[in-house]
Scaffold this motif. Structure first.
Motif, short mmCIF file in Angstrom:
data_model
loop_
_atom_site.label_atom_id
_atom_site.label_comp_id
_atom_site.label_asym_id
_atom_site.label_seq_id
_atom_site.Cartn_x
_atom_site.Cartn_y
_atom_site.Cartn_z
N ASN A 1 54.78 -0.05 27.19
CA ASN A 1 55.09 0.36 28.57
C ASN A 1 54.06 -0.15 29.57
OD1 ASN A 1 52.92 1.95 27.85
ND2 ASN A 1 53.78 3.87 28.63
N TRP A 2 53.20 -1.09 29.14
CA TRP A 2 52.17 -1.61 30.04
C TRP A 2 52.72 -2.63 31.05
CZ3 TRP A 2 46.37 -2.35 28.96
CH2 TRP A 2 45.80 -1.15 28.53
N ASP A 3 53.98 -2.92 31.02
CA ASP A 3 54.55 -3.82 32.03
C ASP A 3 55.66 -3.12 32.81
OD1 ASP A 3 56.37 -3.60 30.01
OD2 ASP A 3 56.67 -5.75 29.70
N LYS A 4 55.64 -1.79 32.78
CA LYS A 4 56.68 -1.01 33.45
C LYS A 4 56.07 -0.08 34.47
CE LYS A 4 59.55 -1.16 29.29
NZ LYS A 4 60.19 -0.35 28.21
N GLY A 5 56.36 -0.28 35.72
CA GLY A 5 55.88 0.61 36.75
C GLY A 5 54.38 0.46 37.00
N ASP A 6 53.78 1.55 37.48
CA ASP A 6 52.37 1.56 37.85
C ASP A 6 51.56 2.21 36.74
OD1 ASP A 6 50.37 1.40 40.29
OD2 ASP A 6 50.06 3.36 39.33
N THR B 1 50.81 6.11 37.81
CA THR B 1 51.96 6.98 38.08
C THR B 1 53.04 6.87 37.02
OG1 THR B 1 52.97 5.28 39.48
CG2 THR B 1 51.55 6.89 40.55
N SER B 2 53.03 5.80 36.22
CA SER B 2 54.02 5.64 35.15
C SER B 2 53.45 5.98 33.79
CB SER B 2 54.56 4.20 35.14
OG SER B 2 55.20 3.90 36.36
N ASN B 3 52.22 6.48 33.77
CA ASN B 3 51.61 6.98 32.53
C ASN B 3 51.56 5.93 31.42
OD1 ASN B 3 51.28 9.64 33.60
ND2 ASN B 3 53.44 10.04 33.17
N TRP B 4 50.97 4.79 31.72
CA TRP B 4 50.79 3.78 30.68
C TRP B 4 49.99 4.38 29.52
CZ3 TRP B 4 49.39 -1.67 33.04
CH2 TRP B 4 50.48 -2.11 33.80
N THR B 5 50.34 3.99 28.31
CA THR B 5 49.68 4.51 27.12
C THR B 5 48.17 4.31 27.19
OG1 THR B 5 51.63 4.09 25.76
CG2 THR B 5 49.52 4.32 24.61
N GLY B 6 47.43 5.39 26.99
CA GLY B 6 45.98 5.32 26.93
C GLY B 6 45.29 5.26 28.28
N ILE B 7 46.04 5.30 29.38
CA ILE B 7 45.47 5.20 30.72
C ILE B 7 45.42 6.58 31.36
CG2 ILE B 7 45.66 4.17 33.00
CD1 ILE B 7 45.09 2.15 30.83
N LEU B 8 44.23 7.01 31.78
CA LEU B 8 44.09 8.25 32.53
C LEU B 8 43.43 7.92 33.86
CD1 LEU B 8 43.86 9.11 29.33
CD2 LEU B 8 43.32 11.33 30.31
N CYS B 9 43.95 8.48 34.93
CA CYS B 9 43.50 8.13 36.28
C CYS B 9 43.05 9.37 37.04
CB CYS B 9 44.62 7.45 37.05
SG CYS B 9 45.26 5.94 36.27
N PHE B 10 42.36 9.14 38.15
CA PHE B 10 42.03 10.21 39.09
C PHE B 10 43.31 10.62 39.80
CE2 PHE B 10 38.06 7.78 38.82
CZ PHE B 10 37.16 8.80 38.53
N TYR B 11 43.49 11.92 40.00
CA TYR B 11 44.66 12.38 40.75
C TYR B 11 44.54 12.03 42.23
CZ TYR B 11 46.90 15.09 37.04
OH TYR B 11 47.56 15.47 35.91
N ASN B 12 43.34 12.17 42.78
CA ASN B 12 43.15 11.97 44.21
C ASN B 12 42.95 10.49 44.52
OD1 ASN B 12 43.28 14.75 44.68
ND2 ASN B 12 41.10 14.98 44.23
N LEU B 13 43.42 10.10 45.67
CA LEU B 13 43.24 8.72 46.11
C LEU B 13 41.78 8.44 46.42
CD1 LEU B 13 46.27 8.33 48.54
CD2 LEU B 13 46.09 7.51 46.19
N GLY B 14 41.36 7.21 46.16
CA GLY B 14 40.01 6.80 46.52
C GLY B 14 39.90 6.55 48.01
N LYS B 15 38.71 6.28 48.47
CA LYS B 15 38.51 6.01 49.89
C LYS B 15 39.26 4.77 50.34
CE LYS B 15 33.96 8.21 50.10
NZ LYS B 15 32.51 8.04 50.38
N ASP B 16 39.57 3.91 49.38
CA ASP B 16 40.32 2.70 49.72
C ASP B 16 41.82 2.92 49.74
OD1 ASP B 16 40.70 3.12 47.04
OD2 ASP B 16 39.83 1.23 46.38
#
Length: 682
Positions: free
Chosen positions: A55-60, A63-78
């Motif tokens: 699923n690493w070529d599907k969506g973001d 937001t698309s929960n790529w396997t093994g990827i964990l992100c910050f919920y809040n947007l960065g300053k950028d």
């Protein structure tokens, strides 16, 4: 009629003005483009035979929960989302590590443990200034260690053990001012250990065993204020001596220098108050054993295979926690003291192994009648030829038994019907459950103690159970230790099972949020100080978590924990699980969209109060923006107004069937992580 026409026209204009003045919906959050391209470059250099990263070529990525990827919920300053964790352990991945990893500038955890990766470690990883955990152990990486890794000033754990890394340890590693665990063992590192490592005042574990290191032992290590474990076994420090300064360690628990070619005398280590484990075996140490009493915490003393002379110190008879004393293959003389065990208070779980083989002991001091908990070996000593000594032959040829595998069994399940708990679906009876014949699907755990500071496990079983269950906020009956066995190292491997609580609707399985909670504790190393831990990845219903351990003040050991949380549902699900799943499946087939709680948090900026548009006795209503820019109203039930699951699904079914021009339509729902939310058109 003319006035009425004017009024309608004016109303229409006002509506248009209001629509024009309304703010445009905020764009859906996305991952920073440079990080997306970096992840795609990482995948390109990996070989993924099990297609875990499909699923690493599907969506973001975020937001698309790529396997093994964990992100910050809040947007960065950028204005972008950023990747926080890359958890790809134990996924059978091969190939190489891409230098583009260095573009993940917000990364905190980089975990590729227990794969088949080859190639060298990219120097670009040293540019990730935010990195706290770098876990690459258990691969086939080769080449030298990049100097740039020393730039990781926020790193607290570096695990590169069990690879094929060669070359010298960079002096720049001394700049890792926050690192606590430095695991470089089981590689092919060579040359002198940099004395500059003594500048890492945060260091707890220094594991460099099983390499090709040479030169001398840096005496400066004794200045490390918090060092607990110094393990340098199986290197070549021929001609070197153990520095006299090592007697000044203030918090050292384990000192292991086995098979290092060391010469000189055994140092007096009696001033180290917390020393528990001492292994100086298979060296060329000579002279007598120091007489001063070692720490009362001593469990293991191994001075075998040296050239020691003199007698056994009398202070060895006043070590109440002693489990193993090995002095075999030396030139020790004098009588065998029988008071070594007389001051010990033996419980059913205590044991003492005395290995005095192949010395020059010619007599017995005292009455030779040790308790059953004591194993004494005297083969190869003159005393075994003295037929006048009663019972001496009992200890001149017997082989002591090793620790037996423990099988946890509880009489309370002996009379439970086998057919009611099908083992082929991963279900089994909970051995210590207060509810008779409670059948559940456990989380199966492989747990390895990488550097234990004891040589006999049974006395520590109960403390380990207390530690694990209290750290995981579980009841004692929810943990079962099935088996354990010693491996080469020595390392201790055991297999555990965690069972769901009977207090949560007598559920036979863990829910998703509970699995995620346990997973987070291991991967983020947030266990209490008494033990410190290690890892994770999700792939097609199989959750794999690995936790690599640190020091234990109470039990004094270093731990590698491998959690294998197996898939709980198969084609032939247990009837209880089928009933639980059928409602969600039928609703999705009925055209009602299901949303995850993470998607709801992103849509509402983590339920920011600025997005709240209403409130009632049932809870609050938030304005949310979905990834396709659809604006919705999200009703979030308060904790006190949560319905039962059946009632909630009934409400969702009813709303999905209501269609009228004066009623807003249902968009979807979420019932994840103990939340109940429904989405309607705004």
């Amino acid at each position: 009629m003319i006035w009425r026409g004017y009024i309608l026209a004016l109303s229409f204009c006002c509506c248009c003005l209001l629509l024009l003045a309304a703010p445009a919906p905020a764009p859906a959050p996305i991952t920073h483009p440079s990080e997306v391209s970096a992840l795609l470059a990482v995948k390109k250099q990996l070989v993924d035979p099990k297609n875990n990263l499909r699923n690493w070529d599907k969506g973001d990525p975020c937001t698309s929960n790529w396997t093994g990827i964990l992100c910050f919920y809040n947007l960065g300053k950028d204005g972008y989302l950023h990747v926080q964790e890359l958890q790809l352990l134990n996924m059978n991945l091969s190939g190489t590590l891409a230098p583009e990893l260095g573009q993940l500038s917000h990364l905190k955890i980089l975990d590729f443990m227990w794969n088949e990766l080859t190639g060298s470690i990219p120097k670009e990883i040293g540019h990730i200034s935010t990195l706290r955990l770098l876990l690459l152990n258990g691969n086939k990486l080769y080449g030298s260690l990049p100097d740039e890794l020393g730039y990781l000033s926020n790193l607290i754990r570096l695990q590169l053990d069990q690879n094929n890394i060669s070359g010298q340890i960079p002096k720049t590693f001394a700049n890792m001012s926050c690192v606590r665990h430095l695991h470089l063992n089981n590689n092919s590192l060579a040359g002198q250990i940099p004395p500059e490592l003594s500048q890492i005042f945060t260091l707890l574990h220094l594991l460099l065993d099983n390499n090709n290191l040479s030169g001398y032992l840096p005496p400066e290590f004794s200045n490390l204020p918090d060092l607990r474990i110094l393990q340098l076994d199986n290197n070549d420090f021929s001609g070197s001596v153990i520095p006299a300064s090592y007697r000044n360690f203030s918090r050292l628990v384990k000192l292991s220098l086995r098979n290092c070619g060391l010469q000189g005398a055994v140092p007096d280590l009696s001033r180290i108050p917390s020393l528990t484990y001492l292994d100086l075996s298979r060296n060329h140490l000579a002279g007598p054993i120091p007489e001063n009493k070692l720490s009362e915490n001593m469990t293991t003393i191994d001075l075998s295979d040296n050239q020691l002379k003199g007698s056994i110190p009398g202070s060895f008879s006043d070590l109440p926690s002693l489990q193993t004393l090995s002095l075999k293959n030396n030139f020790l003389t004098g009588p065998v003291p029988t008071n070594i065990w007389q001051n010990m208070s033996f419980s059913t779980s205590a044991r003492l192994k005395l290995d005095l083989r192949n010395n020059s002991f010619s007599s017995i001091q005292g009455h030779l009648n040790p308790p059953v908990n004591v194993t004494l070996r005297l083969e190869g000593n003159p005393v075994c030829k003295n037929a006048n000594l009663l019972n001496v032959n009992l200890f001149c040829g017997s082989e002591p038994g090793e620790d037996k595998m423990l099988t946890n069994f509880n009489d309370s399940i002996a009379n439970c019907p086998i057919q009611a708990c099908p083992t082929d679906n991963f279900y089994e009876y909970v051995p210590a459950s207060p509810l008779p014949c409670f059948c559940a699907a456990p989380l199966r755990i492989g747990y390895r103690l990488k550097s234990p500071s004891f040589s006999y496990f049974p006395p520590y079983i109960q403390p380990l159970e207390v530690y694990l269950t209290s750290s995981l906020k579980l009841s004692r009956y929810q943990l079962s230790i099935d088996t354990y066995s010693w491996e080469k190292g020595p390392r201790l491997r055991m297999y555990l099972k965690l069972f769901p609580s009977i207090n949560v609707n007598h559920s036979s399985t863990f829910n998703v949020s509970e699995v995620q909670r346990i997973r987070h504790l291991y991967t983020s190393w947030t266990f209490p100080v008494k033990f410190e831990n290690e890892n994770q990845g999700i792939s097609k219903g199989i959750l794999v978590a690995v936790a690599v351990g640190g020091v234990a003040c109470a039990v004094a050991m270093s731990v590698i924990i491998t959690i294998l949380i197996t898939r709980r549902y198969t084609g032939n699900r247990h009837a209880m699980s089928r009933k639980c799943l059928s409602t969600k499946v039928s609703m999705r087939l009925g055209g009602v969209k299901y949303f995850t709680f993470k998607e709801m948090a992103l849509a509402t900026d983590n339920f920011n109060s600025s997005n709240q548009v209403g409130q009632g006795g049932y809870g609050k209503v938030y304005k949310g923006t979905l990834p396709d820019k659809t604006v919705v109203a999200i009703k979030r039930a308060e904790e006190g107004s949560l319905q039962g699951q059946k009632e909630f699904f009934t409400e969702i079914k009813l709303l999905s069937r209501l269609h009228h021009r004066n009623l807003v339509s249902l968009v979807g729902y979420c019932d994840e992580e103990g939340e109940q939310l429904n989405l309607k058109e705004a």
